[in-house]
Design an enzyme around this catalytic site. Structure first.
Site, PDB file in Angstrom:
ATOM      1  N   CYS A  56       0.810  -1.216   0.000  1.00  0.00           N
ATOM      2  CA  CYS A  56       0.000   0.000   0.000  1.00  0.00           C
ATOM      3  C   CYS A  56       0.845   1.269   0.000  1.00  0.00           C
ATOM      4  O   CYS A  56       0.362   2.326  -0.420  1.00  0.00           O
ATOM      5  CB  CYS A  56      -0.960  -0.003   1.184  1.00  0.00           C
ATOM      6  SG  CYS A  56      -0.284  -0.674   2.689  1.00  0.00           S
ATOM      7  N   ASP A  88      -1.889  -2.255   8.510  1.00  0.00           N
ATOM      8  CA  ASP A  88      -2.746  -3.140   9.290  1.00  0.00           C
ATOM      9  C   ASP A  88      -2.663  -4.597   8.865  1.00  0.00           C
ATOM     10  O   ASP A  88      -2.718  -5.503   9.694  1.00  0.00           O
ATOM     11  CB  ASP A  88      -4.198  -2.660   9.204  1.00  0.00           C
ATOM     12  CG  ASP A  88      -4.439  -1.420  10.056  1.00  0.00           C
ATOM     13  OD1 ASP A  88      -3.437  -0.802  10.462  1.00  0.00           O
ATOM     14  OD2 ASP A  88      -5.594  -1.088  10.311  1.00  0.00           O
ATOM     15  N   CYS A 129      -2.198   3.428   3.375  1.00  0.00           N
ATOM     16  CA  CYS A 129      -2.781   2.402   4.227  1.00  0.00           C
ATOM     17  C   CYS A 129      -3.746   3.018   5.240  1.00  0.00           C
ATOM     18  O   CYS A 129      -3.765   4.226   5.444  1.00  0.00           O
ATOM     19  CB  CYS A 129      -1.702   1.595   4.938  1.00  0.00           C
ATOM     20  SG  CYS A 129      -2.356   0.079   5.687  1.00  0.00           S
ATOM     21  N   ASP A 130      -4.488   2.152   5.912  1.00  0.00           N
ATOM     22  CA  ASP A 130      -5.679   2.530   6.665  1.00  0.00           C
ATOM     23  C   ASP A 130      -5.531   3.795   7.506  1.00  0.00           C
ATOM     24  O   ASP A 130      -6.285   4.745   7.357  1.00  0.00           O
ATOM     25  CB  ASP A 130      -6.089   1.379   7.589  1.00  0.00           C
ATOM     26  CG  ASP A 130      -6.494   0.141   6.817  1.00  0.00           C
ATOM     27  OD1 ASP A 130      -6.383   0.142   5.580  1.00  0.00           O
ATOM     28  OD2 ASP A 130      -6.910  -0.839   7.448  1.00  0.00           O
ATOM     29  N   LYS A 131      -4.602   3.809   8.461  1.00  0.00           N
ATOM     30  CA  LYS A 131      -4.525   4.918   9.409  1.00  0.00           C
ATOM     31  C   LYS A 131      -3.796   6.120   8.835  1.00  0.00           C
ATOM     32  O   LYS A 131      -3.907   7.232   9.357  1.00  0.00           O
ATOM     33  CB  LYS A 131      -3.833   4.472  10.707  1.00  0.00           C
ATOM     34  CG  LYS A 131      -4.465   3.249  11.351  1.00  0.00           C
ATOM     35  CD  LYS A 131      -5.948   3.397  11.569  1.00  0.00           C
ATOM     36  CE  LYS A 131      -6.584   2.092  11.954  1.00  0.00           C
ATOM     37  NZ  LYS A 131      -6.507   1.032  10.945  1.00  0.00           N
ATOM     38  N   CYS A 201      -5.337  -2.600   0.115  1.00  0.00           N
ATOM     39  CA  CYS A 201      -6.291  -3.708  -0.007  1.00  0.00           C
ATOM     40  C   CYS A 201      -7.514  -3.279  -0.821  1.00  0.00           C
ATOM     41  O   CYS A 201      -8.068  -2.206  -0.615  1.00  0.00           O
ATOM     42  CB  CYS A 201      -6.712  -4.191   1.365  1.00  0.00           C
ATOM     43  SG  CYS A 201      -5.336  -4.824   2.362  1.00  0.00           S
ATOM     44  N   SER A 479     -11.494  -4.852  11.254  1.00  0.00           N
ATOM     45  CA  SER A 479     -10.997  -4.477   9.947  1.00  0.00           C
ATOM     46  C   SER A 479     -12.161  -4.161   9.032  1.00  0.00           C
ATOM     47  O   SER A 479     -13.261  -4.698   9.184  1.00  0.00           O
ATOM     48  CB  SER A 479     -10.180  -5.632   9.366  1.00  0.00           C
ATOM     49  OG  SER A 479      -9.961  -5.445   7.984  1.00  0.00           O
TER      50      SER A 479
END
Length: 577
Positions: A56, A88, A129-131, A201, A479
């Site tokens: 990512c 993550d 990525c996520d955060k 993702c 998630s």
């Protein structure tokens, strides 16, 4: 090269570039090959979360170069810097996940400190990525500088046995393997093909959810979040973002001009209608906090409740981010929301135009497969639902995308676990029963510390075919790839003595996502008696270091698990120094 000139008298970079007293500072700039003309232009921080931890983030360094070209072409001086990322997918299922949510605030803090320390005038932030996405947006709003966000792009789906596969399939395959339904060789093949490129993702998990938020909230250029990471067309969005931030400097349009209560509401609509990650209910209040706007979990969930779910994305649906991009992306989704009167059109965006003006330019129709017509949605209410009751006075959240109304009501006896590891071992060993409500506590923001995601446990349940036969509640998180009846963000958390800390095996729990309720069949006096006998929060191993510091500062999930007082307490705005 543009011939525009900018008045440095109102820009922070004047403190390091202008006047005889700054001759030493200019010496450093000449040492890096910066010209005299460039020194006296606006300075733009180009922040990336590039690292070699995961796909990512791996393309962000290259993408930043196109942003810098855009800044230069529009008369600015770009200065690239990086910050951390905890990915993550790599951190999932072990102690590393405690670092994930804490990294969001560390990203915001480090971008803030870099910008302040070097007196940059504006910010273009790239995240994958996520955060890192909410962390970067939080920094933009905290600093209140002209800002443009750009997503690094999603991963391409893998292909196996004639169908698309993603990393969610691999997590769920672990459960199938444990249940004897998949061989070593089959698992080995799947893990090798599920992630074939750079990018985050691919389903509507947290990264893509927050990428959609970046457009809906107005900080990103329209459709910029859609193209997958490997597509060279991302360079065009990068260059355009660099140009756009220079236009924002010229017009003095700042991050808090863009991020308003109305634009936050627009963003929540997009999370709901796409069946986005429950983490949207955590990150939107945190972004609001940076602007001094009251917008907590209950406010987010009120919007979720009356927003139709009409975008058919995994994990609740069938398609991935690449498919959404090819179907027209967030602009087409928002145009459908506008048809239903669910968009605030007067919100300003990173283009300098309003959201309504941007949507007037959208000429694509829905495809009916990835994006349904808003008047014929998959379900009439959002794919994410808020819950409240005597088990969660400060709220909880559950993703119901892909679940029927009958599947959204569950009642059963509690099976209590004191941490995620205990629950995962029980699931692996099949030491639970159909009809139970698995309770994982002591995983909240402070009590974890770090509010871990539970994908390993939920994916194992799904892989065993039990995802719809049990429910799971936690003061931790899930998630965006989680499926099944999984309730997160239960607050107050166990470390604060919330009702989840008082549960015992066998207590009857009812979850009703249709009504938005979560309760335990205990009278108030029994809960009070248990609270009086409660021994206090469980001791963790984190008595020093970053996670100890995080546990001391972090607040509850209802308000975004934030770590500082926010804009309401600020005495000066960085941009006005």
């Amino acid at each position: 090269m543009t011939n525009r000139t900018f008045d440095k008298a109102r820009l922070p970079s004047r403190h390091v570039t202008e006047g005889p007293a700054r001759a030493p500072h200019r010496s450093y700039f000449y040492a890096m090959g910066i010209s005299e003309a460039e020194i006296h232009q606006p300075w733009v921080g180009v922040a990336t979360c590039w690292n070699e931890a995961a796909p990512c983030n791996i393309a962000l360094n290259r993408q930043a170069q196109s942003v810098k070209m855009g800044v230069k072409a529009a008369g600015g001086t770009p200065r690239e810097f990086t910050t951390i990322t905890v990915t993550d997918g790599i951190a999932m299922g072990h102690e590393g996940m405690r670092s994930s949510l804490a990294s969001r605030d560390a990203i915001a803090d480090t971008v803030e400190l870099t910008m302040r320390g070097h007196c940059y005038d504006a910010l273009v932030g790239l995240a994958g990525c996520d955060k890192s996405l909410p962390g970067m947006m939080m920094a933009m709003v905290r600093l209140n500088v002209p800002s443009v966000f750009i997503y690094g792009g999603s991963i391409l789906p893998g292909r196996l046995n004639g169908r698309d596969v993603v990393v969610q399939d691999v997590f769920e395959a672990v459960g199938k393997h444990q249940a004897g339904q998949m061989s070593d060789a089959e698992l080995d093949i799947l893990e090798r093909v599920a992630c074939p490129s750079a990018g985050a993702c691919g389903g509507q998990y947290t990264a893509n959810t927050m990428a959609c938020v970046s457009e809906a909230i107005g900080l990103a250029l329209p459709n910029s979040s859609g193209a997958p990471a490997p597509y060279e067309s991302r360079d065009q969005y990068g260059e355009a973002s660099g140009v756009a931030v220079m236009n924002l400097i010229e017009k003095n349009i700042r991050a808090r001009d863009i991020v308003t209560l109305k634009s936050l509401q627009n963003a929540a609509r997009v999370v709901a209608c796409t069946g986005g990650s429950t983490n949207g209910g955590l990150h939107l209040p945190a972004i609001a906090h940076e602007a001094g706007i009251d917008f907590d979990l209950f406010d987010v969930c009120d919007i979720f409740r009356d927003t139709p779910y009409f975008v058919n994305l995994r994990p609740g649906g069938d398609y991935v981010a690449k498919d959404l991009y090819e179907a027209g992306g967030v602009p087409v989704v928002m145009r459908e929301l506008r048809k239903a009167g669910l968009v605030h059109e007067d919100c300003i965006t990173a283009t300098g135009r309003t959201m309504g003006e941007e949507l007037d330019l959208v000429d694509r129709a829905v495809d009916g497969k990835v994006i349904y017509p808003v008047e014929a949605p998959i379900t009439p209410t959002g794919g994410v639902v808020g819950l409240k009751g005597n088990l969660a006075p400060d709220g909880a959240i559950v993703k119901v995308a892909g679940m029927s109304a009958a599947e959204q009501v569950f009642s059963g006896p509690a099976r209590v676990f004191e941490c995620e590891e205990d629950a995962f071992e029980a699931v692996k060993a099949r030491k639970y029963k159909e009809g139970e409500v698995l309770v994982i506590r002591n995983e909240g923001p402070a009590g974890g510390p770090g509010m871990r995601e539970m994908l390993a446990t939920t994916a194992a349940l799904s892989g065993q075919g039990m995802g719809k036969k049990v429910a799971l509640i936690t003061d931790g998180r899930f998630s965006g790839a989680t499926r099944g009846f999984c309730v997160g963000h239960v607050g107050p958390e166990a470390a604060e003595g919330g009702p989840i800390a008082l549960l015992k095996d066998g207590d009857q729990i009812t979850i009703d996502a249709v009504k938005g309720e979560i309760s335990v069949a205990l009278p108030d006096d029994e809960l009070a008696r248990r609270k009086a006998a409660w021994a206090g929060p469980r001791q963790t191993d984190y008595a020093s270091g970053a996670l100890w510091k995080y546990a001391q500062l972090v607040g509850g999930a209802r308000h975004g698990a934030v770590t500082h007082p926010g804009a309401k307490a600020e005495r000066h705005v960085y941009m006005d120094q």
